[in-house]
Design a protein around this motif. Structure first.
Motif, PDB file in Angstrom:
ATOM      1  N   VAL A  91       0.859  -1.173   0.000  1.00  0.00           N
ATOM      2  CA  VAL A  91       0.000   0.000   0.000  1.00  0.00           C
ATOM      3  C   VAL A  91       0.903   1.234   0.000  1.00  0.00           C
ATOM      4  O   VAL A  91       1.942   1.256   0.656  1.00  0.00           O
ATOM      5  N   VAL A  92       0.532   2.218  -0.801  1.00  0.00           N
ATOM      6  CA  VAL A  92       1.281   3.468  -0.898  1.00  0.00           C
ATOM      7  C   VAL A  92       0.302   4.607  -0.621  1.00  0.00           C
ATOM      8  O   VAL A  92      -0.799   4.629  -1.169  1.00  0.00           O
ATOM      9  N   LYS A  93       0.708   5.532   0.254  1.00  0.00           N
ATOM     10  CA  LYS A  93      -0.170   6.656   0.591  1.00  0.00           C
ATOM     11  C   LYS A  93       0.660   7.929   0.717  1.00  0.00           C
ATOM     12  O   LYS A  93       1.746   7.912   1.280  1.00  0.00           O
ATOM     13  N   PRO A  94       0.133   9.060   0.193  1.00  0.00           N
ATOM     14  CA  PRO A  94       0.870  10.320   0.313  1.00  0.00           C
ATOM     15  C   PRO A  94       0.630  10.986   1.675  1.00  0.00           C
ATOM     16  O   PRO A  94      -0.469  10.916   2.226  1.00  0.00           O
ATOM     17  N   TYR A  95       1.671  11.609   2.207  1.00  0.00           N
ATOM     18  CA  TYR A  95       1.602  12.382   3.449  1.00  0.00           C
ATOM     19  C   TYR A  95       2.377  13.667   3.245  1.00  0.00           C
ATOM     20  O   TYR A  95       3.353  13.704   2.498  1.00  0.00           O
ATOM     21  N   THR A  96       1.953  14.726   3.936  1.00  0.00           N
ATOM     22  CA  THR A  96       2.667  15.995   3.883  1.00  0.00           C
ATOM     23  C   THR A  96       3.465  16.151   5.162  1.00  0.00           C
ATOM     24  O   THR A  96       2.892  16.149   6.254  1.00  0.00           O
ATOM     25  N   PRO A  97       4.794  16.263   5.074  1.00  0.00           N
ATOM     26  CA  PRO A  97       5.573  16.508   6.291  1.00  0.00           C
ATOM     27  C   PRO A  97       5.171  17.837   6.921  1.00  0.00           C
ATOM     28  O   PRO A  97       4.807  18.775   6.208  1.00  0.00           O
ATOM     29  N   THR A  98       5.219  17.915   8.231  1.00  0.00           N
ATOM     30  CA  THR A  98       4.938  19.185   8.905  1.00  0.00           C
ATOM     31  C   THR A  98       6.235  19.924   9.209  1.00  0.00           C
ATOM     32  O   THR A  98       6.202  21.047   9.692  1.00  0.00           O
ATOM     33  N   THR A  99       7.361  19.288   8.931  1.00  0.00           N
ATOM     34  CA  THR A  99       8.664  19.936   9.108  1.00  0.00           C
ATOM     35  C   THR A  99       9.003  20.755   7.859  1.00  0.00           C
ATOM     36  O   THR A  99       8.399  20.580   6.805  1.00  0.00           O
ATOM     37  N   LEU A 100       9.975  21.629   8.006  1.00  0.00           N
ATOM     38  CA  LEU A 100      10.402  22.505   6.917  1.00  0.00           C
ATOM     39  C   LEU A 100      11.721  22.026   6.337  1.00  0.00           C
ATOM     40  O   LEU A 100      12.418  21.202   6.930  1.00  0.00           O
ATOM     41  N   ASP A 101      12.106  22.603   5.199  1.00  0.00           N
ATOM     42  CA  ASP A 101      13.408  22.284   4.606  1.00  0.00           C
ATOM     43  C   ASP A 101      14.552  22.636   5.550  1.00  0.00           C
ATOM     44  O   ASP A 101      15.626  22.047   5.489  1.00  0.00           O
ATOM     45  N   SER A 102      14.314  23.602   6.431  1.00  0.00           N
ATOM     46  CA  SER A 102      15.358  24.029   7.374  1.00  0.00           C
ATOM     47  C   SER A 102      15.499  23.067   8.565  1.00  0.00           C
ATOM     48  O   SER A 102      16.457  23.169   9.325  1.00  0.00           O
ATOM     49  N   ASP A 103      14.565  22.128   8.735  1.00  0.00           N
ATOM     50  CA  ASP A 103      14.664  21.113   9.793  1.00  0.00           C
ATOM     51  C   ASP A 103      15.518  19.969   9.251  1.00  0.00           C
ATOM     52  O   ASP A 103      15.006  19.037   8.632  1.00  0.00           O
ATOM     53  N   LEU A 162      -8.398  26.796   3.671  1.00  0.00           N
ATOM     54  CA  LEU A 162      -9.574  26.011   4.019  1.00  0.00           C
ATOM     55  C   LEU A 162      -9.133  24.569   4.179  1.00  0.00           C
ATOM     56  O   LEU A 162      -8.740  23.930   3.197  1.00  0.00           O
ATOM     57  N   ALA A 163      -9.159  24.067   5.418  1.00  0.00           N
ATOM     58  CA  ALA A 163      -8.655  22.722   5.694  1.00  0.00           C
ATOM     59  C   ALA A 163      -9.727  21.883   6.366  1.00  0.00           C
ATOM     60  O   ALA A 163     -10.495  22.379   7.187  1.00  0.00           O
ATOM     61  N   GLY A 164      -9.735  20.615   6.026  1.00  0.00           N
ATOM     62  CA  GLY A 164     -10.631  19.671   6.677  1.00  0.00           C
ATOM     63  C   GLY A 164      -9.849  18.457   7.128  1.00  0.00           C
ATOM     64  O   GLY A 164      -9.100  17.871   6.336  1.00  0.00           O
ATOM     65  N   GLY A 165      -9.957  18.097   8.404  1.00  0.00           N
ATOM     66  CA  GLY A 165      -9.300  16.899   8.931  1.00  0.00           C
ATOM     67  C   GLY A 165      -7.804  16.910   8.724  1.00  0.00           C
ATOM     68  O   GLY A 165      -7.118  17.877   9.066  1.00  0.00           O
ATOM     69  N   THR A 166      -7.279  15.833   8.112  1.00  0.00           N
ATOM     70  CA  THR A 166      -5.830  15.733   7.903  1.00  0.00           C
ATOM     71  C   THR A 166      -5.336  16.701   6.832  1.00  0.00           C
ATOM     72  O   THR A 166      -4.130  16.854   6.646  1.00  0.00           O
ATOM     73  N   GLY A 167      -6.257  17.387   6.157  1.00  0.00           N
ATOM     74  CA  GLY A 167      -5.875  18.420   5.197  1.00  0.00           C
ATOM     75  C   GLY A 167      -5.177  19.605   5.843  1.00  0.00           C
ATOM     76  O   GLY A 167      -4.729  20.513   5.153  1.00  0.00           O
ATOM     77  N   ILE A 168      -5.051  19.567   7.158  1.00  0.00           N
ATOM     78  CA  ILE A 168      -4.335  20.632   7.869  1.00  0.00           C
ATOM     79  C   ILE A 168      -2.825  20.538   7.635  1.00  0.00           C
ATOM     80  O   ILE A 168      -2.119  21.543   7.750  1.00  0.00           O
ATOM     81  N   ASP A 172      -3.654  39.844  -5.286  1.00  0.00           N
ATOM     82  CA  ASP A 172      -2.512  39.522  -4.418  1.00  0.00           C
ATOM     83  C   ASP A 172      -2.882  38.610  -3.249  1.00  0.00           C
ATOM     84  O   ASP A 172      -2.225  38.605  -2.218  1.00  0.00           O
ATOM     85  N   ILE A 173      -3.932  37.803  -3.410  1.00  0.00           N
ATOM     86  CA  ILE A 173      -4.269  36.802  -2.390  1.00  0.00           C
ATOM     87  C   ILE A 173      -4.415  35.450  -3.078  1.00  0.00           C
ATOM     88  O   ILE A 173      -4.587  35.359  -4.301  1.00  0.00           O
ATOM     89  N   LYS A 174      -4.343  34.388  -2.270  1.00  0.00           N
ATOM     90  CA  LYS A 174      -4.582  33.037  -2.787  1.00  0.00           C
ATOM     91  C   LYS A 174      -5.290  32.245  -1.711  1.00  0.00           C
ATOM     92  O   LYS A 174      -4.997  32.382  -0.534  1.00  0.00           O
ATOM     93  N   ILE A 175      -6.252  31.423  -2.141  1.00  0.00           N
ATOM     94  CA  ILE A 175      -6.960  30.528  -1.235  1.00  0.00           C
ATOM     95  C   ILE A 175      -6.428  29.119  -1.456  1.00  0.00           C
ATOM     96  O   ILE A 175      -6.467  28.598  -2.582  1.00  0.00           O
ATOM     97  N   LEU A 176      -5.897  28.525  -0.400  1.00  0.00           N
ATOM     98  CA  LEU A 176      -5.424  27.142  -0.447  1.00  0.00           C
ATOM     99  C   LEU A 176      -6.498  26.261   0.171  1.00  0.00           C
ATOM    100  O   LEU A 176      -7.111  26.633   1.174  1.00  0.00           O
ATOM    101  N   ARG A 177      -6.718  25.082  -0.398  1.00  0.00           N
ATOM    102  CA  ARG A 177      -7.705  24.184   0.203  1.00  0.00           C
ATOM    103  C   ARG A 177      -7.220  22.745   0.162  1.00  0.00           C
ATOM    104  O   ARG A 177      -6.554  22.325  -0.775  1.00  0.00           O
ATOM    105  N   CYS A 178      -7.573  22.024   1.227  1.00  0.00           N
ATOM    106  CA  CYS A 178      -7.197  20.620   1.322  1.00  0.00           C
ATOM    107  C   CYS A 178      -8.137  19.931   2.309  1.00  0.00           C
ATOM    108  O   CYS A 178      -8.266  20.363   3.460  1.00  0.00           O
ATOM    109  N   GLY A 179      -8.774  18.892   1.847  1.00  0.00           N
ATOM    110  CA  GLY A 179      -9.682  18.145   2.701  1.00  0.00           C
ATOM    111  C   GLY A 179     -10.229  16.962   1.936  1.00  0.00           C
ATOM    112  O   GLY A 179      -9.780  16.661   0.833  1.00  0.00           O
ATOM    113  N   PRO A 180     -11.240  16.288   2.500  1.00  0.00           N
ATOM    114  CA  PRO A 180     -11.831  15.163   1.798  1.00  0.00           C
ATOM    115  C   PRO A 180     -12.506  15.619   0.498  1.00  0.00           C
ATOM    116  O   PRO A 180     -12.912  16.786   0.387  1.00  0.00           O
ATOM    117  N   PRO A 181     -12.626  14.725  -0.492  1.00  0.00           N
ATOM    118  CA  PRO A 181     -13.188  15.125  -1.793  1.00  0.00           C
ATOM    119  C   PRO A 181     -14.519  15.869  -1.735  1.00  0.00           C
ATOM    120  O   PRO A 181     -14.659  16.900  -2.422  1.00  0.00           O
TER     121      PRO A 181
END
Length: 198
Positions: A13-25, A76-82, A166-175
């Protein structure tokens, strides 16, 4: 990044995850993993012991943040989309030269589902003029003073920057949430160039 493991049947099984650390970590990365009882990748993480190896591939992704890219982000985030929102917020706020503002609306089912709440609250208290968080719960506890139900057009109007070049809305959550947010944003006048979906 993608993580590979074995589910309860021994299948890959393969699943994508977003690290919460930065390139500087340097030298490590951190992932926020929500464990689901029947989750195939959750099974792999439950079985892991300290010292085990994890197959990962990456980094990958289409979103490249540059300091000062926009005046403000609505998120705009939902659940693990944070997780991608938290990573972007940290990158902005921990860079003393970056003056970008962040307006996050974060939706969950119940209070105990709110991931990274302490860390988000710490960022808003350290950077009160730069970051705001509005929590929304579908099943709020008694005395809850945040949003109730699902993220609405009205919540976006109140808690996110108005449509502008000069603004952008980012969104991540369930479909279903991503689909609803796209409709809300379009109705409010946010053109496609003002939006990004993780």
């Amino acid at each position: 990044m993608s993580c590979r493991g074995k589910d309860q049947n021994g299948d890959d099984v393969v699943k994508p995850y977003t690290p919460t650390t930065l390139d500087s970590d340097l030298g490590y990365f951190e992932l926020i993993i929500k464990m689901y009882p029947q989750g195939r990748m959750s099974h792999h993480f439950r079985e892991m012991q300290e010292g085990d190896y994890l197959a990962v591939k990456g980094p990958k992704g289409r979103f490249k943040y540059q300091p000062g890219q926009v005046r403000a982000f609505g998120m705009l985030a939902g659940g693990t989309g944070i997780t991608p929102m938290f990573q972007v917020a940290r990158a902005i706020l921990e860079n003393p030269k970056d003056k970008t503002n962040i307006h996050l609306i974060y939706a969950n089912v119940a209070y105990e589902d709110i991931l990274l709440k302490e860390e988000l609250d710490e960022l808003t208290s350290r950077y009160p003029n730069r970051m705001s968080v509005y929590y929304v719960l579908n099943q709020p506890p008694e005395g809850w003073d945040g949003g109730v139900g699902f993220i609405s057009k009205e919540m976006i109007q109140v808690h996110c920057p108005a449509p502008a070049e000069d603004i952008k809305i980012l969104r991540c959550g369930p479909p279903p949430m991503n689909k609803a947010m796209a409709a809300h944003l379009q109705a409010l006048g946010y053109i496609s160039e003002m939006q990004f979906q993780f």
